[in-house]
Design a protein around this motif. Structure first.
Motif, PDB file in Angstrom:
ATOM      1  N   TYR A   1      88.833 -36.756 -57.696  1.00 19.03           N
ATOM      2  CA  TYR A   1      87.939 -37.672 -58.430  1.00 19.03           C
ATOM      3  C   TYR A   1      88.141 -39.116 -57.960  1.00 19.03           C
ATOM      4  CZ  TYR A   1      86.106 -40.750 -61.941  1.00 19.03           C
ATOM      5  OH  TYR A   1      85.437 -41.776 -62.552  1.00 19.03           O
ATOM      6  N   TYR A   2      89.392 -39.519 -57.811  1.00 20.78           N
ATOM      7  CA  TYR A   2      89.643 -40.893 -57.336  1.00 20.78           C
ATOM      8  C   TYR A   2      89.033 -41.089 -55.940  1.00 20.78           C
ATOM      9  CZ  TYR A   2      93.015 -41.054 -61.212  1.00 20.78           C
ATOM     10  OH  TYR A   2      93.602 -41.004 -62.448  1.00 20.78           O
ATOM     11  N   ASN A   3      89.155 -40.055 -55.136  1.00 24.60           N
ATOM     12  CA  ASN A   3      88.592 -40.077 -53.797  1.00 24.60           C
ATOM     13  C   ASN A   3      87.064 -40.279 -53.863  1.00 24.60           C
ATOM     14  OD1 ASN A   3      87.665 -39.189 -51.215  1.00 24.60           O
ATOM     15  ND2 ASN A   3      89.640 -38.198 -50.909  1.00 24.60           N
ATOM     16  N   GLU A   4      86.428 -39.537 -54.733  1.00 24.64           N
ATOM     17  CA  GLU A   4      84.967 -39.625 -54.906  1.00 24.64           C
ATOM     18  C   GLU A   4      84.545 -41.048 -55.309  1.00 24.64           C
ATOM     19  OE1 GLU A   4      83.065 -36.880 -54.523  1.00 24.64           O
ATOM     20  OE2 GLU A   4      81.130 -37.555 -55.322  1.00 24.64           O
TER      21      GLU A   4
ATOM     22  N   ILE B   1      84.402 -36.881 -64.277  1.00 25.67           N
ATOM     23  CA  ILE B   1      85.551 -36.267 -63.590  1.00 25.67           C
ATOM     24  C   ILE B   1      85.314 -34.759 -63.478  1.00 25.67           C
ATOM     25  CG2 ILE B   1      88.051 -35.806 -63.694  1.00 25.67           C
ATOM     26  CD1 ILE B   1      88.320 -38.491 -65.252  1.00 25.67           C
ATOM     27  N   ASN B   2      84.839 -34.171 -64.582  1.00 23.98           N
ATOM     28  CA  ASN B   2      84.600 -32.729 -64.616  1.00 23.98           C
ATOM     29  C   ASN B   2      83.538 -32.280 -63.603  1.00 23.98           C
ATOM     30  OD1 ASN B   2      85.337 -30.233 -66.044  1.00 23.98           O
ATOM     31  ND2 ASN B   2      83.159 -30.199 -66.576  1.00 23.98           N
ATOM     32  N   ASP B   3      82.615 -33.181 -63.286  1.00 26.35           N
ATOM     33  CA  ASP B   3      81.588 -32.872 -62.272  1.00 26.35           C
ATOM     34  C   ASP B   3      82.211 -32.772 -60.877  1.00 26.35           C
ATOM     35  OD1 ASP B   3      79.524 -32.768 -64.023  1.00 26.35           O
ATOM     36  OD2 ASP B   3      78.775 -34.785 -63.618  1.00 26.35           O
TER      37      ASP B   3
ATOM     38  N   GLU C   1      83.758 -39.762 -73.351  1.00 25.71           N
ATOM     39  CA  GLU C   1      82.829 -38.691 -72.999  1.00 25.71           C
ATOM     40  C   GLU C   1      82.287 -38.806 -71.566  1.00 25.71           C
ATOM     41  OE1 GLU C   1      79.026 -36.517 -75.221  1.00 25.71           O
ATOM     42  OE2 GLU C   1      79.872 -38.389 -75.995  1.00 25.71           O
ATOM     43  N   LYS C   2      81.751 -39.999 -71.250  1.00 23.98           N
ATOM     44  CA  LYS C   2      81.091 -40.160 -69.952  1.00 23.98           C
ATOM     45  C   LYS C   2      82.068 -39.982 -68.784  1.00 23.98           C
ATOM     46  CE  LYS C   2      78.268 -43.156 -67.106  1.00 23.98           C
ATOM     47  NZ  LYS C   2      77.943 -42.032 -66.235  1.00 23.98           N
TER      48      LYS C   2
END
Lengths: 200, 200
Positions: free
Chosen positions: A125-128, A10-12, A4-5
């Motif tokens: 996401y990986y970048n973030e 990732i969705n954010d 979930e988390k």
């Protein structure tokens, strides 16, 4: 619940839908670690990325004299990996051990590479998460180079409020960059001077 | 010529063609700096990424006592940015100054964001440069925590062979984490003991 988390996180960064969520669930491997279990030993070649669901991982170096130096703690919601070992296939310079009973997700190098081939937007996401690592490491460097031991302790308490009473004081001292004896004396002195960081 | 190295570097990570190359040339701004010119002042909010073509940038902190601590040097082929200031729009914790006459390319936050919207594959290159930063910063931390001053000096010479005789010895001492006096005495001692690092 396990995923979930991370799926929310990732969705954010980049909207993901059912297909991508199911795919991510299939490549992220869940693992429970007991306190003191190792994930990585210095000199071992690494090819996994670790995401902490609960508990705490400690990354540390053994120097030539056998002394331990804590590089970083990784708590809930953070990734840890030895990117240098993964990227260049070279022996790791540090160890990763569970400092508490810890739950993690494991993403292999291969699975990560395939995930961005299949869903290129995951790269965002990986970048973030890499940007967060750069910021964390530069701040850690900033603290070690320019803050006093008291200030570093205060920052530790702000950064890891859930860890200050649950992990070994010896490891907190090492993270701050002082001896356990100096750490103990420092805390006593702070108490005597009635300085109590709100966070500590 | 100005863009040759960076376009090659990007092309090594992800193949780029004429359209992408022309676009990149249009968003990367060239700038010449004289020695001692500042790119970023501590407490200023930053929104640029800098890529060094020649020369050297020095990032450093002024602590509360006014002492300077060198965080890192950025030489040819490396990016430097205050990701924390850029991402969270907050005052920078460090300064960036040219330690030599230096040529750079500037990529604004906005241009970077637009570039990945237009050519998502560029994210792979940005990702690669972030991984390099994570590796560099973790190694820097590793050195400061666990290596001797002599070993840190040796690593500096390996990492920056072109800088050791061209930039101020005071700044090299600060990067290594020792006083200029100790640095000078250490070099003398190394010479007397006839220890000469091949790289130094």
């Amino acid at each position: 619940m396990i995923f979930e988390k991370i799926l929310e996180e990732i969705n954010d960064v980049v909207p993901i839908f059912k297909e991508e969520k199911e795919y991510l669930k299939s490549i992220l491997k869940f693992k429970k670690l007991n306190k003191k279990d190792f994930l990585l030993h210095q000199k071992q070649v690494e090819d996994n990325y670790y995401y902490v669901l609960s508990g705490c991982l400690r990354s540390y170096i053994n120097d030539k004299k056998g002394l331990e130096h804590v590089l970083q703690f990784t708590s809930k919601g953070w990734w840890i990996a030895d990117n240098e070992s993964i990227l260049y296939n070279q022996p790791s310079k540090f160890n990763i051990v569970a400092d508490l009973d810890t739950e993690i997700l494991i993403l292999s190098k291969k699975a990560k590479e395939e995930s961005v081939k299949k869903f290129p937007k995951l790269e965002l996401y990986y970048n973030e998460s890499l940007i967060r690592s750069v910021i964390f490491l530069r701040n850690r460097l900033y603290e070690i180079l320019s803050l006093s031991a008291e200030e570093r302790y205060r920052n530790f308490c702000i950064m890891f409020p859930e860890l200050k009473n649950s992990i070994s004081q010896k490891h907190i001292a090492s993270y701050i960059g002082i001896t356990p004896e100096f750490f103990s004396a420092m805390k006593k002195k702070l108490k005597n001077r009635q300085i109590c960081f709100e966070e500590c």
